[in-house]
Design an enzyme around this catalytic site. Sequence first.
Site: not given
Length: 340
Positions: A32, A139, A192, A255-256
Amino acid sequence: MEKVVVLGAGSWGTALSIVLAEKGHDCLLWSHREDQANEINQKHKNHKYLPEAQLPLNLHASCSLQVAAEHAKIIVMAVPTKGIREVCQNLVKHLTEPVLFVHVSKGIEPDSLKRISEMMREEIPNEFIQEIVVLSGPSHAEEVILKHPTTVTAACENIKYAEIVQDLFMHGYFRVYTNTDVIGVEMGGALKNIIALAAGITDGLGYGDNAKAALITRGLAEIARLGTKMGANPLTFSGLTGIGDLIVTCTSVHSRNWRAGNLLGKGMKLDEVLEQMGMVVEGVRTTKAAYQLSQHHQVPMPITNALYQVLFEQVDTKTAVDELMDRGKKHEMEDLYEYL
């Protein structure tokens, strides 16, 4: 080789575009932001999301949805959950024939309580949908670009289209399985993130492996409990999009959601955490949606409820953990008895 458009030039959309381009597909990555599209085309880099990755020369980008729609035979939806409806609404203006959609985002919309495939079907007329396939699993984009072995699942009630997507992405380091349980795959991928936020909190509080093992195990019980109530196959949650995705998201610094939870556990406020992260943390919105779903379906989800209190009711993280540990006694297998 296929003509594929990936909508969303974040880390995961970019990583999947690399996989597709390396396979020789004619892949266009939509952003965008015009400056981001120019960077991809001219420098073959995406510094904001994957600064270490050198993008393939045959991967091109555009900031025009019209160009994307005209290019696509297959469209991969890789935008955050909160942007799904807007992007679909704008995309529809440029579609002229049915397209195979693949969505790779993980979330549930608060208030409407819709899964992503349901949101897409509400915004895109049936005449433009050949089918919708979910691609999900354990992933991290940061590892995919390093060609580390990765396994995911393509899910569709019509197995033929799941197999098409399997063939589309299957690569030497990127293995794709198939499944027909769309509800289970979507719910596992979304829920999760809640448990990963909670895992980050326990690490931020300084707790050890015992706490994390308990959280992952009981978190999986919550995910399966709600997912099964909504029509999922309980066995799906023992697979890649259940325990697999849960493990990787709860234990990795990539992992954020884990990173956001870790900052919360160290005492930061939610607004401060989100500002510092600078990227979408899907688990925050999903916690609200899952809390609402648990109320709607009358499914007990104590970890989700505790996290909801931390995020939206300003309950102290240590207090929330203490209340979880002080709950009444239960039989460990009573969830399993209910499934069977």
